[in-house]
Design a protein around this motif. Sequence first.
Motif, PDB file in Angstrom:
ATOM      1  N   GLU A  97     -52.919 -56.567  -6.752  1.00 20.02           N
ATOM      2  CA  GLU A  97     -51.655 -55.098  -5.859  1.00 20.02           C
ATOM      3  C   GLU A  97     -50.388 -55.472  -5.568  1.00 20.02           C
ATOM      4  O   GLU A  97     -49.998 -54.567  -5.968  1.00 20.02           O
ATOM      5  N   ILE A  98     -50.112 -56.738  -6.174  1.00 18.95           N
ATOM      6  CA  ILE A  98     -48.183 -56.765  -6.196  1.00 18.95           C
ATOM      7  C   ILE A  98     -47.899 -55.554  -6.967  1.00 18.95           C
ATOM      8  O   ILE A  98     -47.074 -55.720  -7.610  1.00 18.95           O
ATOM      9  N   VAL A  99     -48.785 -55.185  -8.306  1.00 10.86           N
ATOM     10  CA  VAL A  99     -48.244 -54.729  -9.775  1.00 10.86           C
ATOM     11  C   VAL A  99     -48.330 -53.611  -9.133  1.00 10.86           C
ATOM     12  O   VAL A  99     -49.291 -52.781  -9.511  1.00 10.86           O
ATOM     13  N   ARG A 100     -47.234 -52.895  -8.872  1.00  8.00           N
ATOM     14  CA  ARG A 100     -46.788 -51.609  -8.237  1.00  8.00           C
ATOM     15  C   ARG A 100     -46.602 -50.257  -8.991  1.00  8.00           C
ATOM     16  O   ARG A 100     -45.876 -49.557  -9.187  1.00  8.00           O
ATOM     17  N   PHE A 101     -46.527 -50.944 -10.136  1.00 12.47           N
ATOM     18  CA  PHE A 101     -45.609 -49.685 -11.147  1.00 12.47           C
ATOM     19  C   PHE A 101     -46.424 -49.752 -12.824  1.00 12.47           C
ATOM     20  O   PHE A 101     -47.282 -50.473 -12.373  1.00 12.47           O
ATOM     21  N   GLY A 102     -46.333 -48.279 -13.609  1.00 10.29           N
ATOM     22  CA  GLY A 102     -46.929 -48.527 -14.674  1.00 10.29           C
ATOM     23  C   GLY A 102     -48.130 -47.801 -14.651  1.00 10.29           C
ATOM     24  O   GLY A 102     -47.934 -47.146 -13.498  1.00 10.29           O
ATOM     25  N   PRO A 103     -49.085 -48.420 -15.214  1.00  9.53           N
ATOM     26  CA  PRO A 103     -50.287 -47.457 -15.334  1.00  9.53           C
ATOM     27  C   PRO A 103     -50.937 -46.973 -14.187  1.00  9.53           C
ATOM     28  O   PRO A 103     -51.202 -46.562 -13.466  1.00  9.53           O
ATOM     29  N   VAL A 199     -55.602 -50.448 -20.363  1.00  7.96           N
ATOM     30  CA  VAL A 199     -54.453 -49.533 -20.536  1.00  7.96           C
ATOM     31  C   VAL A 199     -53.267 -51.188 -21.120  1.00  7.96           C
ATOM     32  O   VAL A 199     -52.609 -51.317 -21.552  1.00  7.96           O
ATOM     33  N   TRP A 200     -53.571 -51.776 -20.095  1.00  8.74           N
ATOM     34  CA  TRP A 200     -52.389 -53.452 -20.290  1.00  8.74           C
ATOM     35  C   TRP A 200     -53.328 -54.462 -21.149  1.00  8.74           C
ATOM     36  O   TRP A 200     -52.348 -55.015 -21.705  1.00  8.74           O
ATOM     37  N   ASN A 201     -54.504 -54.048 -22.106  1.00  5.95           N
ATOM     38  CA  ASN A 201     -55.097 -54.754 -22.899  1.00  5.95           C
ATOM     39  C   ASN A 201     -53.904 -53.485 -24.352  1.00  5.95           C
ATOM     40  O   ASN A 201     -54.672 -54.727 -25.416  1.00  5.95           O
ATOM     41  N   ASP A 203     -51.196 -53.245 -26.255  1.00 10.09           N
ATOM     42  CA  ASP A 203     -49.878 -54.192 -27.129  1.00 10.09           C
ATOM     43  C   ASP A 203     -49.740 -53.095 -27.411  1.00 10.09           C
ATOM     44  O   ASP A 203     -48.255 -53.476 -26.962  1.00 10.09           O
ATOM     45  N   SER A 204     -49.429 -51.620 -27.463  1.00 10.49           N
ATOM     46  CA  SER A 204     -48.375 -50.992 -28.542  1.00 10.49           C
ATOM     47  C   SER A 204     -47.819 -49.780 -26.369  1.00 10.49           C
ATOM     48  O   SER A 204     -47.391 -49.168 -26.767  1.00 10.49           O
ATOM     49  N   GLY A 205     -48.679 -50.770 -25.827  1.00  6.74           N
ATOM     50  CA  GLY A 205     -48.434 -49.650 -24.468  1.00  6.74           C
ATOM     51  C   GLY A 205     -47.677 -49.900 -23.762  1.00  6.74           C
ATOM     52  O   GLY A 205     -46.241 -50.847 -23.884  1.00  6.74           O
ATOM     53  N   ILE A 206     -47.699 -50.573 -21.997  1.00 10.32           N
ATOM     54  CA  ILE A 206     -46.338 -50.442 -21.333  1.00 10.32           C
ATOM     55  C   ILE A 206     -46.257 -52.596 -21.388  1.00 10.32           C
ATOM     56  O   ILE A 206     -45.667 -53.361 -20.847  1.00 10.32           O
ATOM     57  N   ALA A 207     -47.825 -52.965 -21.879  1.00  9.30           N
ATOM     58  CA  ALA A 207     -47.833 -54.483 -22.075  1.00  9.30           C
ATOM     59  C   ALA A 207     -46.474 -54.660 -23.117  1.00  9.30           C
ATOM     60  O   ALA A 207     -45.581 -55.830 -23.138  1.00  9.30           O
ATOM     61  N   SER A 208     -46.520 -54.171 -24.109  1.00  8.28           N
ATOM     62  CA  SER A 208     -45.037 -54.277 -25.211  1.00  8.28           C
ATOM     63  C   SER A 208     -44.347 -54.254 -24.511  1.00  8.28           C
ATOM     64  O   SER A 208     -43.303 -54.630 -24.791  1.00  8.28           O
ATOM     65  N   ILE A 209     -43.859 -52.754 -23.009  1.00  3.53           N
ATOM     66  CA  ILE A 209     -42.636 -52.639 -22.322  1.00  3.53           C
ATOM     67  C   ILE A 209     -42.413 -54.295 -22.008  1.00  3.53           C
ATOM     68  O   ILE A 209     -41.179 -54.583 -22.268  1.00  3.53           O
ATOM     69  N   TRP A 210     -43.304 -54.687 -21.628  1.00  7.65           N
ATOM     70  CA  TRP A 210     -42.613 -56.330 -20.710  1.00  7.65           C
ATOM     71  C   TRP A 210     -43.121 -57.223 -21.772  1.00  7.65           C
ATOM     72  O   TRP A 210     -41.850 -58.158 -20.736  1.00  7.65           O
TER      73      TRP A 210
END
Length: 370
Positions: A97-103, A199-201, A203-210
């Motif tokens: 839960e410390i991840v509080r941004f993105g999806p 969504v995190w799996n 590779d073209s979405g938020i994961a790619s940005i990170w």
Amino acid sequence: MTPRLLSIRCAMLAALCLAPLMAGHARAETDAQLQQARTIMFSTVTSFVRPGYAAFHASGDRLVEAASELCRSPGPEALEAARAAFADTVLAWSAIEIVRFGPVSAENRFERVLFYPDRKGTGLRQVRTVLAGDEALGWTLEDLQGKSVAIQGLGGLEFALFGEGATALAEAQKGKSRCRYVELASKNLQDIGAELDAVWNDDSGIASIWMNPGPDNPVLRDSREALSQLLGTMIHGLEHIRDVRVGNFLGTAKKNGLPKTAIYRRAGLTMASVAANLDSIERLFNQSGIEHALTYDAIKLAKEVRFEIGQTIKTANSFEAGVEALLADDVTRARLEYLQVAIRSVIQRLDGEVSAAAGLSAGFSFGDGD
């Protein structure tokens, strides 16, 4: 040409010849820093974020299975199994839960999982109203998801499983509507977990940005912004644990604090969830490999930070009694206050020394000013 003019001309020519070499070295150094940041952010996603959401998703699957079994065959054993599955889900969520941004910040997902702090008791009032009647018997999952976020997640589910009237869940004739709510809230958590996992799996979405900071990235344009995001996640997570998770119930105005504000107090999971929160900070620090971005005293500094985080986890895990008992005892209350101080020390190390060693100190502060 005088010797002095010849000397000046030679110096100018030398500077002109060296300039391209120096510029090339600066570019190479910048490229190396960017590649290092990409490696760190790739490790963050693949070793921390993705496994964290996968574990939360899996815990939601088990929770739905336990809740459905409780509704099919109510009894004391089935109720205990559902409560155990709830505890697993709480700890799985506490670990990510410390991840509080993105999806998780889109579509109110975070609040739908955990509406806390509930300063006005909104969620409690609403879930009590639902459980007082038979309204939930006719609900579908979409019906629950259309209701207030305050009753969709862990808070409402905890009250249904552990709050007043929860023993009715073990009786076939008494707990049908309540059990339907438990089942739907469990499915809602499973649904959100599946969405975040998927969504995190991608590779073209938020994961790619990170994973790919750089000049073409709309969010993380260079290594500095990437490392700032990572360090900021740890620091703000620690501040929330210190000020909200512990600070809320420890209080200052009353000697015995405010135990009723403690998260998961009915389930007896307050300090276990805090320990899981702190453990997630340690895992993020280790699994991201952020120490490799430190330009001096990297081994020594990383070792010291690990030790201090470890002390906070050890302290949080040392509390065995319920919140009311912890606050009523001077010794355990003092240990809770020590925990806040220990967390503050970790924040200062990350915000000060680690930030500076990573080249982020110039005019930048992650913390809240303490």
